[in-house]
Design a protein around this motif. Structure first.
Motif, short mmCIF file in Angstrom:
data_model
loop_
_atom_site.label_atom_id
_atom_site.label_comp_id
_atom_site.label_asym_id
_atom_site.label_seq_id
_atom_site.Cartn_x
_atom_site.Cartn_y
_atom_site.Cartn_z
N VAL A 76 0.85 -1.20 0.00
CA VAL A 76 0.00 0.00 0.00
C VAL A 76 0.88 1.25 0.00
O VAL A 76 0.64 2.20 -0.74
N PHE B 281 3.02 1.20 -3.61
CA PHE B 281 2.33 1.32 -4.89
C PHE B 281 1.23 2.38 -4.91
O PHE B 281 0.70 2.69 -5.98
N THR B 282 0.83 2.90 -3.75
CA THR B 282 -0.23 3.91 -3.74
C THR B 282 0.29 5.18 -3.07
O THR B 282 1.44 5.24 -2.62
N THR B 283 -0.60 6.17 -2.99
CA THR B 283 -0.18 7.43 -2.35
C THR B 283 -0.45 7.39 -0.85
O THR B 283 -0.10 8.33 -0.13
#
Lengths: 164, 158
Positions: free
Chosen positions: B118, B121-123
Motif C-alpha cells: 500500500v 504502490f499507492t499514495t
C-alpha cells in the motif's frame, strides 16, 4: 562434503548474491525489506533444496543447522561482493555508512572519536570483525528459517509415509 | 509444558525451548543499540546495514540513539523471543496446527506485505504503528514456529 552441507552452501551463496544485487540496485525500501526476508529465507531455501533433491526430510534441528550454515555463508558471500561493489564505486563503503549513522544519532561521540571508529571499521581488521559478527547474526536469523522450513518442506515419499 | 513429541522427555523439550528462546533473542541486539557502548553500536549498525534501509524517519530511537533497524524489522526482532516464550501457553494447539505451518507463515507475512505494498504502490503512507505491528505479527509467529520446531524435533527423522 555431505549433501546437507552442499544444499546449505548453495542456498547461502544464492542468498548472498541476491542480497548484494538488491543492495546494488539501490531501491531503498524495496531492497532493504527484501534483504531481511532473504536472510531468513536462505535457511528455508537450503532445506527446500535438500528435501526436494533427495526426496527426503530433515528434523527441525537439522534444518536449523543447515540454516545457520546458509546464513553464515550468505554473510561471507555478501561481504566479499560488497567489497567488490565498493571497489567499483557501486556501493558506499563502511565508513560512509557509519558516517550516515553518526549523523542520525548513533554513537554520541565527539568528531575525533567518530573518525577513529570509522578508520577502524575501514581497516582490514575492522572489515574482518564486521564480516564475522554478521555471519554469526545471519546464522541465527537463517537458522530460524531453516527450522521452520524443516516443518514445511518434506519429500514426497515422507509425506506419503506420514499420511498412512 | 507437555512433551508433544512422544520421543522426547519433558526435560529435553523444556531445554530445547529455552535454547530456542535464547537463540531468537540474539537479533534483539539490533533493537537495543541505544543501550550499548558506542563501538558496539557502530558494529551493530554495520552488521544490519545490508539488511535494512536504516532511514531515520522510519526507525525508532532509544536513549537518543537511532536503532540499527527500521520499525518493521524492530517489530520482527523484538517479537521473535516473545513468540518463542509463548510456546508453553499454546503447545497443545500447536500440535493441531502442525500441518498448517505454511498457511500460518503466509498469514503472518500477508499484513506485512499489504502494509508495504500500500505504501509502495499507492499514495497512502503506512505509519510507524502499522509497520511495527505487521513486523511484530510475523516475528511472533516465526518465533513460535521456531521454538515449536526445535522443542519437538525428534533426534532423527525416519
Amino acid at each position: 562434503m555431505s549433501s546437507r552441507f552442499q544444499s546449505a552452501l548453495l542456498a547461502g551463496v544464492a542468498a548472498g548474491v541476491v542480497s548484494s544485487l538488491l543492495g546494488a540496485a539501490q531501491v531503498p525500501i524495496l531492497t532493504a525489506c527484501l534483504s531481511c526476508l532473504i536472510i531468513i529465507g536462505s535457511g528455508a531455501l537450503a532445506v527446500w533444496h535438500y528435501t526436494n533433491t533427495y526426496d527426503t526430510s530433515v528434523t527441525p534441528g537439522q534444518g536449523a543447522g543447515m540454516g545457520a550454515i546458509a546464513g553464515g555463508v550468505a554473510a561471507l558471500v555478501a561481504g566479499l561482493l560488497a567489497l567488490l561493489l565498493v571497489a567499483f564505486g557501486v556501493l558506499p563503503g563502511m565508513g560512509e555508512s557509519l558516517r550516515e549513522g553518526f549523523q542520525q544519532g548513533a554513537g554520541g561521540l565527539d568528531p575525533d572519536q567518530e573518525e577513529a571508529l570509522i578508520g577502524f571499521f575501514e581497516s582490514p581488521v575492522g572489515i574482518f570483525v564486521v564480516t564475522v559478527v554478521s555471519a554469526l547474526f545471519y546464522a541465527v536469523i537463517a537458522a530460524i528459517g531453516g527450522a521452520i522450513g524443516a516443518n514445511v518442506f518434506r519429500g514426497e515419499s515422507t509425506n506419503r509415509r506420514e499420511d498412512i | 509444558m507437555k512433551s508433544p513429541a512422544h520421543l522426547l522427555s519433558p526435560t529435553r523439550v523444556r531445554t530445547r525451548w529455552w535454547l530456542a528462546t535464547v537463540a531468537s533473542s540474539i537479533p534483539i541486539a539490533a533493537v537495543i543499540g541505544g543501550l550499548m557502548q558506542p563501538h558496539l553500536q557502530a558494529l551493530v549498525w554495520l552488521v544490519f546495514d545490508p539488511t535494512c534501509h536504516q532511514l531515520g524517519a522510519r526507525s525508532f530511537s532509544l536513549n537518543g540513539v537511532q536503532a540499527a533497524v527500521c520499525h518493521r524489522c524492530f517489530g520482527i526482532y523484538a517479537a521473535l523471543p516473545l513468540g518463542a516464550m509463548l510456546l508453553p501457553v499454546v503447545a497443545s494447539s500447536m500440535r493441531r496446527f502442525h500441518r498448517w505451518t505454511p498457511i500460518l507463515i503466509l498469514i503472518a507475512l500477508t499484513p506485512m506485505g499489504v502494509d508495504w505494498a500500500v505504501d509502495f504502490f499507492t499514495t497512502i503512507s503506512n505509519t510507524p504503528v502499522s509497520r511495527l505491528a505487521t513486523g511484530a505479527a510475523f516475528g511472533l509467529v516465526s518465533g513460535l514456529l521456531f521454538a515449536h520446531a526445535l522443542a519437538t524435533s525428534p533426534a532423527h527423522r525416519t
